[in-house]
Design a protein around this motif. Structure first.
Motif, mmCIF file in Angstrom:
data_model
loop_
_atom_site.group_PDB
_atom_site.id
_atom_site.type_symbol
_atom_site.label_atom_id
_atom_site.label_comp_id
_atom_site.label_asym_id
_atom_site.label_seq_id
_atom_site.Cartn_x
_atom_site.Cartn_y
_atom_site.Cartn_z
ATOM 1 N N UNK A 33 -3.614 -29.655 -1.072
ATOM 2 C CA UNK A 33 -3.903 -28.202 -0.876
ATOM 3 C C UNK A 33 -4.868 -27.711 -1.392
ATOM 4 N N UNK A 34 -5.607 -28.333 -2.175
ATOM 5 C CA UNK A 34 -7.150 -27.962 -3.000
ATOM 6 C C UNK A 34 -7.990 -28.738 -2.190
ATOM 7 N N UNK A 35 -7.885 -30.000 -2.018
ATOM 8 C CA UNK A 35 -9.085 -31.023 -1.735
ATOM 9 C C UNK A 35 -8.700 -31.781 -0.687
ATOM 10 N N UNK A 36 -9.738 -32.769 -0.099
ATOM 11 C CA UNK A 36 -9.784 -33.635 0.841
ATOM 12 C C UNK A 36 -10.367 -34.674 0.337
ATOM 13 N N UNK A 37 -9.886 -35.912 0.422
ATOM 14 C CA UNK A 37 -10.647 -37.314 -0.115
ATOM 15 C C UNK A 37 -10.342 -38.198 0.942
ATOM 16 N N UNK A 38 -11.407 -39.192 0.661
ATOM 17 C CA UNK A 38 -11.483 -40.347 1.576
ATOM 18 C C UNK A 38 -11.151 -41.685 0.357
ATOM 19 N N UNK A 39 -10.585 -42.661 0.581
ATOM 20 C CA UNK A 39 -10.404 -43.743 -0.293
ATOM 21 C C UNK A 39 -9.938 -45.183 0.278
ATOM 22 N N UNK A 40 -10.167 -46.104 -0.527
ATOM 23 C CA UNK A 40 -10.053 -47.416 0.036
ATOM 24 C C UNK A 40 -8.550 -47.746 -0.259
ATOM 25 N N UNK A 41 -7.937 -47.073 -1.260
ATOM 26 C CA UNK A 41 -6.501 -47.490 -1.464
ATOM 27 C C UNK A 41 -5.921 -46.200 -1.868
ATOM 28 N N UNK A 42 -4.561 -45.626 -1.556
ATOM 29 C CA UNK A 42 -3.923 -44.686 -1.797
ATOM 30 C C UNK A 42 -2.554 -44.969 -2.060
ATOM 31 N N UNK A 43 -2.087 -44.413 -3.267
ATOM 32 C CA UNK A 43 -0.522 -44.814 -3.709
ATOM 33 C C UNK A 43 0.119 -43.354 -3.975
ATOM 34 N N UNK A 44 1.178 -42.995 -3.385
ATOM 35 C CA UNK A 44 1.914 -41.790 -3.728
ATOM 36 C C UNK A 44 3.255 -42.097 -4.489
ATOM 37 N N UNK A 45 3.430 -41.438 -5.517
ATOM 38 C CA UNK A 45 4.592 -41.666 -6.256
ATOM 39 C C UNK A 45 5.389 -40.252 -6.240
ATOM 40 N N UNK A 46 6.653 -40.407 -6.155
ATOM 41 C CA UNK A 46 7.539 -39.145 -5.859
ATOM 42 C C UNK A 46 7.934 -39.057 -7.504
ATOM 43 N N UNK A 47 7.724 -37.985 -8.113
ATOM 44 C CA UNK A 47 8.143 -37.762 -9.464
ATOM 45 C C UNK A 47 9.263 -36.821 -9.782
ATOM 46 N N UNK A 48 9.767 -36.689 -10.523
ATOM 47 C CA UNK A 48 10.679 -35.218 -10.893
ATOM 48 C C UNK A 48 10.400 -34.705 -12.555
ATOM 49 N N UNK A 49 10.193 -33.673 -12.298
ATOM 50 C CA UNK A 49 9.715 -32.785 -13.754
ATOM 51 C C UNK A 49 10.962 -32.647 -14.427
ATOM 52 N N UNK A 50 10.958 -32.562 -15.834
ATOM 53 C CA UNK A 50 12.058 -32.304 -16.847
ATOM 54 C C UNK A 50 13.223 -30.819 -16.117
ATOM 55 N N UNK A 51 12.526 -30.030 -15.267
ATOM 56 C CA UNK A 51 13.364 -28.968 -14.849
ATOM 57 C C UNK A 51 13.953 -29.513 -13.491
ATOM 58 N N UNK A 52 13.598 -30.587 -13.057
ATOM 59 C CA UNK A 52 14.211 -30.905 -11.898
ATOM 60 C C UNK A 52 13.290 -30.742 -10.528
ATOM 61 N N UNK A 53 12.042 -30.125 -10.813
ATOM 62 C CA UNK A 53 11.264 -29.858 -9.532
ATOM 63 C C UNK A 53 10.849 -31.233 -9.323
#
Length: 119
Positions: A33-53
């Motif tokens: 939502x803030x920026x665009x990037x170019x990268x040679x490797x991209x890894x996305x990890x889904x996380x959960x905050x303490x409040x469940x978000x």
């Protein structure tokens, strides 16, 4: 047009041209939502905050940051944390020698990444 508007337009145009040149060196286009990037490797990890978000942690290697006001747009690695959408696309090659979008294409266009890792 105001002098500041002219400067902003010229800076954005120069940034787009730099993006087109830089895209030849990268495999992925990453948008948040803030920026665009170019990268040679991209890894996305889904996380959960303490409040469940749920939030996303995005790890980029050998990256270029779309930011007109940043002095050095090339970074060795970047870590992005966001509660909003993340779009990762593999940059489609336009022939054997180039992965640069055509002039009429918008920055970040391409096919969905099939090498995206999830942690």
């Amino acid at each position: 047009m105001h002098e500041s508007e002219t400067y902003t337009c010229e800076a954005e145009l120069a940034l787009y041209r730099e993006y087109r040149e830089a895209a030849e060196r990268f495999r992925f286009s990453v948008e948040t939502e803030r920026r665009s990037y170019l990268a040679n490797d991209a890894e996305v990890k889904v996380r959960a905050a303490e409040n469940g978000d749920v939030f996303f942690e995005v790890l980029l290697t050998d990256a270029w940051v779309w930011d007109a006001y940043r002095r050095n747009r090339f970074v060795r690695s970047a870590r992005i944390v966001t509660f909003r959408d993340v779009n990762v696309e593999e940059i489609e090659s336009r022939g054997a020698d180039s992965a640069v979008p055509a002039e009429e294409d918008t920055p970040g266009s391409g096919e969905p990444a099939d090498r995206l890792r999830r942690g």
